[in-house]
Design an enzyme around this catalytic site. Sequence first.
Site, PDB file in Angstrom:
ATOM      1  CG  ASP A   9      -2.223  -1.055   1.097  1.00  0.00           C
ATOM      2  OD1 ASP A   9      -1.832  -1.921   0.259  1.00  0.00           O
ATOM      3  OD2 ASP A   9      -2.750  -1.080   2.177  1.00  0.00           O
ATOM      4  CE  LYS A 106      -4.188  -4.196   1.245  1.00  0.00           C
ATOM      5  NZ  LYS A 106      -4.715  -3.278   1.899  1.00  0.00           N
ATOM      6  CB  CYS A 151      -2.095  -3.282   5.183  1.00  0.00           C
ATOM      7  SG  CYS A 151      -3.824  -2.426   5.049  1.00  0.00           S
TER       8      CYS A 151
HETATM    9  C1  VGL Z   1      -4.654   0.550   5.839  1.00  0.00           C
HETATM   10  C2  VGL Z   1      -6.344   1.777   7.037  1.00  0.00           C
HETATM   11  C3  VGL Z   1      -7.415   1.256   6.039  1.00  0.00           C
HETATM   12  C4  VGL Z   1      -3.144   0.267   5.483  1.00  0.00           C
HETATM   13  C5  VGL Z   1      -5.594   0.559   4.699  1.00  0.00           C
HETATM   14  O1  VGL Z   1      -2.760   0.129   4.439  1.00  0.00           O
HETATM   15  O2  VGL Z   1      -2.433  -0.082   6.531  1.00  0.00           O
HETATM   16  N1  VGL Z   1      -5.034   1.077   6.955  1.00  0.00           N
HETATM   17  N2  VGL Z   1      -7.162   0.807   4.897  1.00  0.00           N
END
Ligand code: VGL
Length: 197
Positions: A9, A106, A151
Amino acid sequence: MTHALLVIDVQNDFCPGGALAVAGGDEIVSGIGALMDEFDAVILTQDWHPAGHSSFASSHGAAPMSMTEMPYGSQVLWPDHCIQGTGGAAFHTALDVDRADLIIRKGYNPAIDSYSAFFENDKTTPTGLEGYLRTRGITTLTLVGLATDFCVTYSAVDAARLGFGVTVRQDLCRAIDFDGSLAVAIAEMRDAGVTLV
Ligand code: VGL
Ligand code: ZN
């Protein structure tokens, strides 16, 4: 042993100026790029939510960072982030996306959040990544990216439980650290047998 780099991410919304900015999120991008050539495979994940996603506080008339109960368990309600097709959902421009063998998205299921690269937050719906790794003969993973305590941790713990060898490069991760979440996450990774370096 086939060793993959799993980059979690590294998207604009998790970098300074983004909707769910992680402090120093942009500092890890060049180090991740320098690491890519050391691996047999490079896989990126991309948080990829439809507008109005059930993990968004705005979908519940609630305050961002408050908690709610979902059918699958408790859930942090986040600011709107990583909405499909927006600039916030795009990868950081300095990330070498061309080097990736696979980009796995995702969080596209409107009703279920997905922190892990392997399973949605119901802990049963798979993303398909496990099958990809096994059919390519990948046995060992190094994880980097954002955010350490959500994540990255969920992905590392699931990978270890699935039997992959897992290392997390903490220097190439940054945390949200909301309400003590980083300490909890590190303990969970240690308990699952993840190597933290
Ligand atoms: C994430 C919160 C919501 C992450 C993704 O990538 O850690 N955290 N969505
Ligand atoms: Zn998200």
